[in-house]
Design a protein around this motif. Structure first.
Motif, PDB file in Angstrom:
ATOM      1  N   UNK A  65      28.211  33.889   7.268  1.00  0.00           N
ATOM      2  CA  UNK A  65      27.508  32.692   6.792  1.00  0.00           C
ATOM      3  C   UNK A  65      26.218  32.523   7.599  1.00  0.00           C
ATOM      4  N   UNK A  66      25.118  32.402   6.899  1.00  0.00           N
ATOM      5  CA  UNK A  66      23.837  32.273   7.587  1.00  0.00           C
ATOM      6  C   UNK A  66      23.713  30.948   8.334  1.00  0.00           C
ATOM      7  N   UNK A  67      24.160  29.873   7.720  1.00  0.00           N
ATOM      8  CA  UNK A  67      24.060  28.554   8.347  1.00  0.00           C
ATOM      9  C   UNK A  67      25.428  28.152   8.891  1.00  0.00           C
ATOM     10  N   UNK A  68      25.592  28.225  10.209  1.00  0.00           N
ATOM     11  CA  UNK A  68      26.882  27.911  10.822  1.00  0.00           C
ATOM     12  C   UNK A  68      27.206  26.424  10.796  1.00  0.00           C
ATOM     13  N   UNK A  69      26.246  25.599  10.363  1.00  0.00           N
ATOM     14  CA  UNK A  69      26.494  24.164  10.304  1.00  0.00           C
ATOM     15  C   UNK A  69      27.630  23.847   9.341  1.00  0.00           C
ATOM     16  N   UNK A  70      27.701  24.611   8.229  1.00  0.00           N
ATOM     17  CA  UNK A  70      28.775  24.388   7.253  1.00  0.00           C
ATOM     18  C   UNK A  70      30.143  24.719   7.860  1.00  0.00           C
ATOM     19  N   UNK A  71      30.211  25.815   8.604  1.00  0.00           N
ATOM     20  CA  UNK A  71      31.469  26.213   9.229  1.00  0.00           C
ATOM     21  C   UNK A  71      31.869  25.208  10.303  1.00  0.00           C
ATOM     22  N   UNK A  79      31.118  22.057  10.354  1.00  0.00           N
ATOM     23  CA  UNK A  79      31.593  20.870   9.647  1.00  0.00           C
ATOM     24  C   UNK A  79      33.019  21.039   9.155  1.00  0.00           C
ATOM     25  N   UNK A  80      33.349  22.225   8.658  1.00  0.00           N
ATOM     26  CA  UNK A  80      34.710  22.513   8.185  1.00  0.00           C
ATOM     27  C   UNK A  80      35.705  22.431   9.336  1.00  0.00           C
ATOM     28  N   UNK A 121      38.923  19.878   9.615  1.00  0.00           N
ATOM     29  CA  UNK A 121      40.304  20.341   9.821  1.00  0.00           C
ATOM     30  C   UNK A 121      40.904  19.675  11.056  1.00  0.00           C
ATOM     31  N   UNK A 122      40.129  19.581  12.141  1.00  0.00           N
ATOM     32  CA  UNK A 122      40.620  18.956  13.371  1.00  0.00           C
ATOM     33  C   UNK A 122      40.988  17.494  13.118  1.00  0.00           C
ATOM     34  N   UNK A 123      40.147  16.773  12.403  1.00  0.00           N
ATOM     35  CA  UNK A 123      40.428  15.359  12.096  1.00  0.00           C
ATOM     36  C   UNK A 123      41.686  15.206  11.248  1.00  0.00           C
ATOM     37  N   UNK A 124      41.849  16.102  10.280  1.00  0.00           N
ATOM     38  CA  UNK A 124      43.046  16.048   9.425  1.00  0.00           C
ATOM     39  C   UNK A 124      44.300  16.281  10.262  1.00  0.00           C
ATOM     40  N   UNK A 125      44.259  17.283  11.149  1.00  0.00           N
ATOM     41  CA  UNK A 125      45.411  17.587  11.996  1.00  0.00           C
ATOM     42  C   UNK A 125      45.732  16.426  12.936  1.00  0.00           C
ATOM     43  N   UNK A 126      44.692  15.748  13.425  1.00  0.00           N
ATOM     44  CA  UNK A 126      44.915  14.612  14.328  1.00  0.00           C
ATOM     45  C   UNK A 126      45.586  13.452  13.597  1.00  0.00           C
ATOM     46  N   UNK A 158      33.633  25.627  17.806  1.00  0.00           N
ATOM     47  CA  UNK A 158      32.226  25.423  17.440  1.00  0.00           C
ATOM     48  C   UNK A 158      31.305  26.118  18.444  1.00  0.00           C
ATOM     49  N   UNK A 159      31.656  26.023  19.730  1.00  0.00           N
ATOM     50  CA  UNK A 159      30.859  26.719  20.755  1.00  0.00           C
ATOM     51  C   UNK A 159      30.906  28.226  20.539  1.00  0.00           C
ATOM     52  N   UNK A 160      32.074  28.720  20.124  1.00  0.00           N
ATOM     53  CA  UNK A 160      32.229  30.156  19.893  1.00  0.00           C
ATOM     54  C   UNK A 160      31.348  30.641  18.746  1.00  0.00           C
TER      55      UNK A 160
END
Length: 424
Positions: free
Chosen positions: A204-210, A212-213, A217-222, A243-245
């Protein structure tokens, strides 16, 4: 009859037959890969690759004979010694080995050279089987996991120093054996998840979408579970780490050697440079696709005759098969490999000792990985990492190492009746 004699009636002759079928089909394809349209040199000419491969096949048969007449306990008793011997060879390879294309992979004298990284595969399988055969060895416990991973990682690290990323990757195929022997599933879930995120980040060229995903997912799991501060902190740290990775991945890739960067680029964008870095894969796909249903006929491959595909007798041998024998010929060879793996699974499950079963699954894992990755490379589904097709690709170290790997297990299987008093 001595226990060390061959148990002729118990040898799995179907597996042996598949082995020789693959070796012989591979030999004919090696000749096709170097054939230039002239009949000046026969398949038996020792000055070309097919003639040299015939010598390797003859010596492989000698190795098979030695393995099959050996005492069935020989490899088990000396498994750790064999492992340490090849680890030592891997240690000295960078200092005494021959450098080719920036890699120091082989040791030997004159024209006789072997690649310790190839042979260390069966040695690592034997060592893992020896250590893990004890009834008390439990892969669900952290201390036993550390021992097993330690044995696996020692040759991997030494091979990466050569550097040979492709061969090092093969050793991780033995994680399939770890799963069979009880390694918790969470390791595989996390591993596949990490690989999936890595591929998405690279593709994916724009990592912003990833990113955001990942946050979603983290919010849903919480919110799905009990919202304790420990749970919120743990998932938040995981999300931040991922995200840092993904944002640091471009920097990591930029530090790889140029040829490895190019291979990653070609995987996600095959048309990025079809006349340069994408040449190998592009020409391989053209060769396979041009074969159609029945192929162009033996020795009639135009991509082969005019040397469009580099390394066609080794890593890209499958495209020779696809061009000259088409979809039908490719299906036959794939069927042979699938049949071989099926037989090996059956053999592994009928072993009387844990040692033999574990080693059997190491054999299955290594062959499966080579088979899948090599074909995936030739059709552009995996980066080109120098993985030969077992029993098929040209090369003495490749043929010998796969032969030893397989026939040690065939020998164990043929003598399983003598193991009844040694159940693990």
């Amino acid at each position: 009859m001595r226990e060390s004699d061959i148990h002729i009636n118990r040898v799995d002759w179907i597996t042996v037959s598949i082995y020789f079928a693959l070796v012989m089909i591979g030999w004919f394809n090696i000749y096709a890969a170097v054939y230039d349209g002239q009949a000046e040199k026969s398949i038996f000419d020792f000055s070309i690759n097919s003639g040299k491969q015939l010598v390797w096949i003859g010596t492989a048969i000698m190795l098979i004979t030695v393995i099959m007449v050996a005492d069935p306990r020989f490899f088990e008793n000396l498994s750790l010694f064999i492992y340490l011997a090849f680890v030592l060879l891997l240690v000295v390879t960078p200092f005494v080995g021959k450098e080719v294309n920036g890699q120091i992979l082989s040791v030997g004298f004159g024209d006789f050279r072997i690649q310790p990284g190839e042979f260390a595969k069966f040695a690592t399988g034997l060592a893992l089987a020896k250590v893990m055969e004890r009834p008390t060895f439990d892969l669900s416990k952290k201390n036993y996991q550390a021992i097993a991973f330690g044995i696996l990682l020692v040759p991997v690290i030494l091979i990466l120093l050569q550097p040979d990323t492709g061969t090092a990757m093969v050793y991780f195929a033995m994680l399939l054996m770890f799963y069979r022997e009880g390694l918790p599933s969470i390791y595989y879930i996390l591993g596949f998840g990490f690989v999936g995120i890595t591929l998405l980040a690279l593709g994916i060229e724009n990592n912003l979408y990833l990113a955001g995903a990942i946050v979603a997912v983290v919010l849903i799991l919480i919110f799905l579970g009990k919202r304790t501060w420990q749970r919120i902190l743990a998932f938040s740290l995981i999300g931040v780490g991922l995200i840092a990775f993904i944002y640091s991945l471009d920097f990591v890739v930029s530090k790889l050697p140029e040829h490895q960067q190019n291979r990653i680029m070609v995987l996600f964008n095959p048309d990025i440079d079809p006349l340069g870095v994408g040449w190998n894969v592009t020409q391989s796909k053209i060769a396979i696709g041009s074969g159609g249903l029945f192929g162009k006929g033996y020795l009639e491959g135009t991509q082969t005759k005019f040397d469009f595909v580099p390394e066609q007798h080794t890593d890209f041998i499958f495209c020779t098969l696809g061009e000259e024998f088409g979809w039908i010929g490719s299906l036959v060879v794939i069927g042979l490999f699938v049949g071989l793996l099926y037989r090996l699974v059956m053999m592994a499950e009928r072993q009387k000792t844990r040692f033999s079963r574990i080693y059997g699954y190491c054999v299955i894992s290594i062959l499966f990985f080579h088979f899948m990755i090599n074909i995936a490379m030739t059709i552009g589904l995996f980066p080109v990492v120098g993985i030969p097709l077992p029993f098929f690709s040209y090369g003495g170290s490749s043929l010998w190492s796969f032969t030893v790997l397989l026939f040690i297990f065939i020998k164990m299987d043929s003598s399983r009746a003598t193991q009844l008093g040694r159940l693990g």
